[in-house]
Design an enzyme around this catalytic site. Structure first.
Site, PDB file in Angstrom:
ATOM      1  N   SER A 139     -16.996   8.143   5.359  1.00  9.25           N
ATOM      2  CA  SER A 139     -17.048   7.614   6.725  1.00  9.25           C
ATOM      3  C   SER A 139     -17.266   6.109   6.672  1.00  9.25           C
ATOM      4  CB  SER A 139     -18.198   8.268   7.492  1.00  9.25           C
ATOM      5  OG  SER A 139     -18.420   7.625   8.742  1.00  9.25           O
ATOM      6  N   TYR A 152     -26.683  11.914   9.175  1.00  8.20           N
ATOM      7  CA  TYR A 152     -25.274  11.822   8.779  1.00  8.20           C
ATOM      8  C   TYR A 152     -25.001  10.541   7.992  1.00  8.20           C
ATOM      9  CZ  TYR A 152     -20.176  11.599   9.197  1.00  8.20           C
ATOM     10  OH  TYR A 152     -18.833  11.501   8.935  1.00  8.20           O
TER      11      TYR A 152
END
Length: 239
Positions: A139, A152
């Site tokens: 990400s 996350y």
């Protein structure tokens, strides 16, 4: 470049994983797709109807025995793995204060332990063959932080560190290792729905699939360490 290669894709039941499987299959790649639910077999059927060769496996990537069993089946079926695409991942939006220990441990299990276990399974074969490509979908928050995403974000920093170390460990064996780091994607992330109106200008799953295919198709002498991509509409710091 990918014709007759064997690619393993985790989290391939839907979303980006399914798009990646569809895209690399179009290049003549044989597939082994892994998913945590029975939906993985439905996805395999769709791919087979389009002429792809697919082995579908329902397995939990956080469970070492599940992973070992899945890869034994893959090697028994195909005899090789040329490309591993670590796509399985989960996430949620909560402050650190609101996040429970169970939620923290669960997101780390899928996003980091899963990547570790699957990567560990293919390295010995790729070392012996002296070739192979390992691509992990990470990400853009592996390079920055966001509010309400501490768990996350922490997993993606961990993944970036793990993959960087692995890349150095296996480089001498001709194994290429890299990450694709997307920004906002129109998918099922955080239990949302794909195609929601506010995601109109976000990246599409096919954009991720194209990036993966580009990385996997690079000439054998070249490694693409990292691809960062995000929608033009997204604010993103440039360093």
């Amino acid at each position: 470049m990918l014709n007759e290669k064997v690619a393993v894709i985790t989290g391939a039941s839907r979303g980006a994983g399914k798009a990646i499987a569809t895209r690399v299959a179009a290049e003549g790649t044989k597939l082994a797709i892994i998913g945590s639910s029975e939906q993985i077999h439905e996805t395999a059927k769709e791919l087979e109807e389009n002429g792809s060769e697919v082995l579908s496996l329902q397995a939990d990537v956080t469970d070492e025995q599940h992973v070992k069993k899945a890869f034994k089946q893959i090697f028994d079926h195909y005899g090789q793995v040329d490309i591993l695409i670590n796509n399985a991942g989960i996430g949620f939006f909560k402050t650190a204060e609101e996040t429970t220990l169970e939620e923290w441990e669960n997101v780390f299990a899928v996003n980091t332990r899963g990547v570790f276990l699957t990567t560990k399974e293919v390295i010995p074969f790729m070392k012996e063959k002296r070739s192979g490509t390992i691509i992990t979908i990470s990400s853009d928050v592996a390079r920055r932080t966001i509010a309400n995403g501490s768990a996350y974000t922490a997993t993606k920093y961990a993944v970036q560190g793990f993959i960087g170390s692995v890349a150095q460990e296996v480089q001498e064996y001709g194994i290429r290792v890299g990450t694709v780091n997307p920004g906002a994607i129109d998918t099922f992330f955080a239990d949302s729905k794909q195609g929601e109106e506010h995601k109109e200008d976000w990246l599409k799953v096919d954009d991720i699939a194209e990036a993966v295919c580009y990385m996997a198709s690079a000439p054998k002498h070249m490694v693409i360490d990292e691809i960062v991509l995000h929608p033009l509409s997204q604010e993103y710091p440039r360093y």
